[in-house]
Design a protein around this motif. Structure first.
Motif, PDB file in Angstrom:
ATOM      1  N   PRO A 541       0.926  -1.344   0.241  1.00  0.00           N
ATOM      2  CA  PRO A 541       0.086  -0.097  -0.031  1.00  0.00           C
ATOM      3  C   PRO A 541       0.774   1.338   0.127  1.00  0.00           C
ATOM      4  N   HIS A 542       1.402   1.590  -1.243  1.00  0.00           N
ATOM      5  CA  HIS A 542       2.323   2.739  -1.102  1.00  0.00           C
ATOM      6  C   HIS A 542       1.470   4.085  -1.400  1.00  0.00           C
ATOM      7  N   GLU A 543       2.166   5.036  -1.167  1.00  0.00           N
ATOM      8  CA  GLU A 543       1.355   6.483  -1.229  1.00  0.00           C
ATOM      9  C   GLU A 543       0.614   6.581  -2.442  1.00  0.00           C
ATOM     10  N   TYR A 544       1.379   6.503  -3.747  1.00  0.00           N
ATOM     11  CA  TYR A 544       0.905   6.522  -4.821  1.00  0.00           C
ATOM     12  C   TYR A 544       1.683   5.651  -5.994  1.00  0.00           C
ATOM     13  N   PHE A 545       1.300   5.403  -7.250  1.00  0.00           N
ATOM     14  CA  PHE A 545       1.650   4.348  -7.878  1.00  0.00           C
ATOM     15  C   PHE A 545       1.966   5.109  -9.384  1.00  0.00           C
ATOM     16  N   ASN A 546       2.938   4.547 -10.209  1.00  0.00           N
ATOM     17  CA  ASN A 546       3.018   5.010 -11.449  1.00  0.00           C
ATOM     18  C   ASN A 546       1.888   4.307 -12.283  1.00  0.00           C
TER      19      ASN A 546
END
Length: 576
Positions: A541-546
């Motif tokens: 669960p990263h902050e945001y994704f490419n």
């Protein structure tokens, strides 16, 4: 396999450090050992060093590598004749950011373990039969300490980040830490088999991110991340509570209670509650930051006045969701009063041109700080804010019907209708999307905020159809890995820059909810499935994704609270 073991598959000591609920101590992999930091508000990890390197050697002077990590302990091992164990080793395949991945390493036997004796004290001790071990500590001042491990050593970390070494009962510390995590994982929601492992890891993230805020007594705040975000941000608290409710509704209520506890005299809720106070206006920031927060270029706001800093109005939405799982009528009525004052503030204190539609006085208050809708002058009237305000008034009216049935709540329905009419004025039929306006100037970037009016569930059919089509359009928002925050065809799109293209779990979840509210239940489910698949593909669960690769964006924080919580909420929803 139990939830703790499933979560342990993701504890690489790189993107997921070793820590304990309520602790400010973080342990990361470093060379052949680990390094230790504290977690502090508005301080980078590099500023919070306790130990640059902690290693263990055996009687022959051989360094013992980290061979296994579980929520309750880190294991150091030596050579063995066994059949192999899951451990950590240098990557021979796709690497994490510093070249380490969890993989099978040479068979080893446990030789020593590291755990917590209490939130500020690490405990190390030998495994059964292991002797002659030595602890090596490299301190930030360049000095090196060596200590025989004996039956157990404790490293007590003070508020000034100094470390004191003393003897201690390691077996008792290990048992106590295991009990803490066993109690936490006993609450982990049970979901669909293919989602259970990531749900367990996300549940670990929520537990690991619990901190105590001394100014609030024994209040437990789940911070966005112990890596750089140590405080309770208002918006994060809402999303975290929505996921947390499925396993610990009491703690979910506590997050909302902290977020609502410190309103300004006019009802505005602060952006952040932290251990040194609150962040509610630019006056709560260091002087060096204040000039950057003035409303440069605005024709309708006093550039010398403090800038209110808050977050979008999703309070009633979060309150309703938490109460769905476990009702608490007296508590609900108390919190509802604070939510209403906050909602009224938006119309009385943030409608800067007095046209009936509130604006964002600063990008911070939107939650989407770097969105291109803020490239123009401030303040900014935005379709997402209009949608949230409509939804919040409708939620308040419904909560009144449930908890205060004798009270006339018609003013909330009436205000929702008036705000909806103003929101529809922001629809650009020629471009087929809702536009934001900065200082009265149209902001033409095609962003995710233009999809949020779906949340009202009351859009004219043709407009709702246009937005649903945009979600499906592979040139705009229908990308392989999910919903970008700026349309892929827009000149402002960037696959790495925060809020200018990368996928965020919270905006994807809100658009999915909007699709369902607007009559597109099947498409909503597809977006939810796509979002949980993204988190699994991206490794957590990263902050945001490419949005092109589905991997963590380079500058995104890992083990991020609302991404973890909303994965859990989506997993529960998809498992029903």
């Amino acid at each position: 396999m139990d939830a703790a073991a499933l979560a342990g598959r993701h504890l690489d000591l790189v993107s997921a450090p070793f820590t304990l609920p309520r602790s400010r101590v973080l342990v990361f992999r470093e060379s052949d050992g680990v390094r230790v930091h504290t977690s502090e508000y508005e301080r980078r990890l590099a500023e919070c060093r306790v130990l640059d390197l902690l290693t263990l050697t055996d009687a022959a002077g051989q360094v013992l590598p980290v061979t296994d990590v579980l929520p309750g302990r880190v294991t150091f091992g030596g050579p063995s004749t066994g059949s192999g164990t899951q451990g950590l080793g240098p990557s021979t395949g796709p690497a994490t950011q510093d070249g380490w991945v969890a993989e099978l390493v040479e068979a080893s036997r446990p030789t020593a373990t590291l755990t917590f004796a209490d939130p500020s004290t690490l405990s190390l001790g030998p495994a059964e039969g292991a002797t002659g071990l030595t602890l090596h500590l490299e301190l930030p001042d360049g000095s090196v300490q060596r200590h025989p491990l004996g039956d157990g050593i404790r490293i007590r970390i003070a508020a000034d980040r100094s470390a004191t070494v003393e003897t201690g009962d390691h077996a008792a510390a290990l048992a106590a830490t295991e009990r803490i995590w066993a109690t936490w994982f006993a609450k982990c929601p049970t979901v669909r088999d293919d989602l259970q492992e990531m749900t367990a890891f996300c549940w670990w993230v929520l537990g690991a991110n619990i901190v105590e805020l001394p100014s609030l007594g024994d209040a437990r705040a789940i911070v966005p991340s112990k890596i750089g975000y140590v405080g309770l941000w208002q918006w994060d608290a809402y999303f975290i509570a929505v996921g947390l409710r499925h396993g610990d509704p009491e703690l979910a209520r506590e997050q909302l209670e902290i977020a609502f506890r410190f309103p300004q005299p006019d009802g505005q809720l602060p952006d952040v509650v932290h251990e040194e106070g609150v962040l509610a206006t630019s006056d709560d920031l260091p002087e060096s930051d204040r000039a950057n927060l003035r409303r440069a270029g605005s024709q309708i706001a006093d550039p010398s006045a403090p800038v209110p800093l808050t977050k979008p109005p999703l309070a009633a939405w979060a309150l309703r969701k938490v109460l769905e799982v476990e009702d608490a009528p007296d508590w609900a009525r108390e919190q509802l009063a604070r939510v209403i004052r906050s909602q009224d503030w938006w119309f009385a204190g943030s409608d800067l041109d007095h046209d009936g539609m509130p604006e964002y006085g600063h990008p911070y208050s939107s939650g989407l700080d770097d969105s291109p809708i803020f490239d123009g002058p401030l303040p900014t009237v935005a379709p997402d804010l209009g949608a949230y305000l409509v939804r919040q008034d409708l939620e308040i009216a419904d909560l009144f019907a449930r908890y205060e049935p004798g009270v006339d709540a018609s003013r909330f329905d009436e205000r929702a209708a008036a705000t909806r009419a103003l929101l529809l004025d922001m629809w650009d039929a020629e471009r087929g999307r809702f536009l934001a306006f900065g200082g009265g100037e149209a902001q033409l970037s095609d962003t995710v905020v233009g999809l949020m009016p779906l949340l009202t569930g009351t859009l004219p059919e043709l407009i709702a159809e246009s937005l649903a089509a945009a979600v499906d359009d592979p040139e705009r928002f229908g990308l392989e890995w999910g919903l970008p925050t700026v349309a892929a065809s827009d000149p402002d799109f960037s696959d790495e820059r925060m809020w200018r293209g990368p996928i965020w779990v919270n905006t994807s979840m809100l658009v999915a909810e909007g699709l369902e509210a607007s009559g597109y239940a099947d498409r909503a489910r597809e977006l939810r499935e796509q979002t949980v698949a993204l988190v699994i593909h991206g490794g957590g669960p990263h902050e945001y994704f490419n949005p092109r690769t589905g991997q963590k964006a380079r500058t995104a924080t890992t083990a991020f609270g609302w991404s973890a919580a909303l994965f859990i909420d989506l997993a529960v929803t998809l498992s029903e």
